[in-house]
Design a protein around this motif. Sequence first.
Motif, PDB file in Angstrom:
ATOM      1  N   ASP A  49      11.158  -4.128  -2.653  1.00  0.00           N
ATOM      2  CA  ASP A  49      10.162  -3.084  -2.438  1.00  0.00           C
ATOM      3  C   ASP A  49       8.958  -3.409  -3.319  1.00  0.00           C
ATOM      4  O   ASP A  49       9.066  -3.435  -4.546  1.00  0.00           O
ATOM      5  N   SER A  51       6.030  -1.724  -3.352  1.00  0.00           N
ATOM      6  CA  SER A  51       5.094  -0.615  -3.471  1.00  0.00           C
ATOM      7  C   SER A  51       4.741  -0.299  -4.921  1.00  0.00           C
ATOM      8  O   SER A  51       3.561  -0.131  -5.271  1.00  0.00           O
ATOM      9  N   THR A  52       5.746  -0.220  -5.788  1.00  0.00           N
ATOM     10  CA  THR A  52       5.484   0.096  -7.193  1.00  0.00           C
ATOM     11  C   THR A  52       4.697  -1.018  -7.872  1.00  0.00           C
ATOM     12  O   THR A  52       3.741  -0.769  -8.623  1.00  0.00           O
ATOM     13  N   ALA A  54       2.687  -3.204  -6.459  1.00  0.00           N
ATOM     14  CA  ALA A  54       1.322  -3.222  -5.934  1.00  0.00           C
ATOM     15  C   ALA A  54       0.490  -2.115  -6.574  1.00  0.00           C
ATOM     16  O   ALA A  54      -0.685  -2.313  -6.915  1.00  0.00           O
ATOM     17  N   GLU A  55       1.100  -0.950  -6.731  1.00  0.00           N
ATOM     18  CA  GLU A  55       0.386   0.182  -7.337  1.00  0.00           C
ATOM     19  C   GLU A  55       0.029  -0.109  -8.790  1.00  0.00           C
ATOM     20  O   GLU A  55      -1.071   0.222  -9.254  1.00  0.00           O
ATOM     21  N   SER A  58      -2.785  -3.297  -8.719  1.00  0.00           N
ATOM     22  CA  SER A  58      -4.060  -3.186  -8.001  1.00  0.00           C
ATOM     23  C   SER A  58      -5.265  -2.835  -8.867  1.00  0.00           C
ATOM     24  O   SER A  58      -6.368  -3.340  -8.611  1.00  0.00           O
ATOM     25  N   VAL A 202      -1.910  -6.007   0.795  1.00  0.00           N
ATOM     26  CA  VAL A 202      -0.736  -6.596   0.164  1.00  0.00           C
ATOM     27  C   VAL A 202       0.054  -7.375   1.214  1.00  0.00           C
ATOM     28  O   VAL A 202       0.384  -6.833   2.270  1.00  0.00           O
ATOM     29  N   LYS A 204       3.367 -10.419   1.639  1.00  0.00           N
ATOM     30  CA  LYS A 204       4.515 -10.938   0.892  1.00  0.00           C
ATOM     31  C   LYS A 204       5.128 -12.129   1.611  1.00  0.00           C
ATOM     32  O   LYS A 204       4.876 -12.390   2.792  1.00  0.00           O
TER      33      LYS A 204
END
Length: 491
Positions: A49, A51-52, A54-55, A58, A202, A204
């Motif tokens: 995952d 998401s964390t 990337a947050e 960024s 993003v 991957k």
Amino acid sequence: MSKNGSRSTSQYERPISRKALLFTFCLAVVGSLTFAISKPAEAKDQLPDFSTLAEQTSPAIVNISTMTNPKRDRNQMYGPYGEELPEILRRYFGLQVPDGRGGSRQEQPQPQSLGSGFIISKDGYVLTNNHVIEGADEIIVRMNDRSEYKAKLIGADKKSDLALLKVDGKNLPTVKIGQSENLKPGQWVFAIGSPFGFDYSVTKGIISALNRSLPRESYVPFIQTDVPINPGNSGGPLLNMQGEVIGINSQIYTRSGGFMGLSFAIPVDDAMDVVAQLKENGQVSRGWLGVIIQDVDRDLADSFGLDRPHGALLSQVLPEGPADKGGLQAGDIITRFNDREIKFSSDLPIAVGRAPIGKEVEVELVRRGKKKTLELAVGELPDEQSGVNPRDGIRKDNRLGISVTALDEAVRSRLGLDSEVKGVVVTEVGQGVGRAYGLRSGDVITQINHENITSTKEYQKVTADLPVNKTISMRLIRRGTPGFITFRLAE
């Protein structure tokens, strides 16, 4: 058995009722369904995952755009004898461009390129690709919160395709710098950038291979990935699953102009070495041997007495170069250089580039079928970005618009100069400040702005730091006669 001979039934041997059978069957079905449903869920939980990560990352990723002033027509900028016209004349005589409707308009800066980068220090150092900012007159860095900064170019290295910028900021968000030395194919990685202007996209993938060599890119052992990279991703970070930068996205292999599954990133270990040199010197120094090499195929290996194809075959050794002085010969096959195994010819430039300049290193080679070990001192590779070519010269795209070369004994003798004279020789005068103030081919520059010029490197260093809008003196020797001239640099 019972007394009458009939078989007795214990509590363990009682027939199972239909209800019990039905209940047992239902439990089995439910259990099977639960297993079938839960197994994909478990497999799903095992996928990464991003998401964390990337947050968290960024805020330190930036968008980079550049502006380029319109190139003016040579006949409008220069007089009949090549001199640069004064600003008042250029402003009022002909410096307008057609507007396509029979009229004219004032020239305006034009947007040139769009790319990505990332902040590596809280005081505003930004790393990106050289090709993102090359030729720019103005560089704009846009942050995650849409605030913008004008960036100053600290230095750029064309051979590694890296550029270091600086913006005026304090306590800026930064990326975590990882390591690229222990990467393995198959590891998950992701990228953040602005492909086609879509900010903070993003993507991957996995690492496909390591230490890739690309045509005309001799000094970078690229990381190959299948991360989707497109125009606008250039200069952005390649990150691992700890959110650390392990590469800088630089190139793709494509026949269509878009992503085709092959992306290449500059390893962060190499990049940070470039950053350190750009901070300190504004340019990058690399080791140099002075050889021309080629790969060893099966037939060459057989003819040179190798048991298998490997190493770098020296097809030419340049006279008076480090290799020549160290005893290397054409036909030698280098198999190990400074404790690094040379499997392919492309491995040698990387190993030489990383070698300590001026210090002796050990070279293992095969000469006429016999193994041999030599020690030689590595020279310094003249850097193209700083204007130096392999003949130790400066190209004419520097601040003065002139080409210069080192004042060696041959040139000194040809010009009739004493051995005590130090300086650089003007070999070509382009359009610009040098031509405007009367410099000529054959002039020997010995001093600029009260700083002695003893080499092309010293010339580059001094001219890079010259002030603008201030009178600057230059001492030169023309046809054996020394003298001073003065000039000014505009912003």
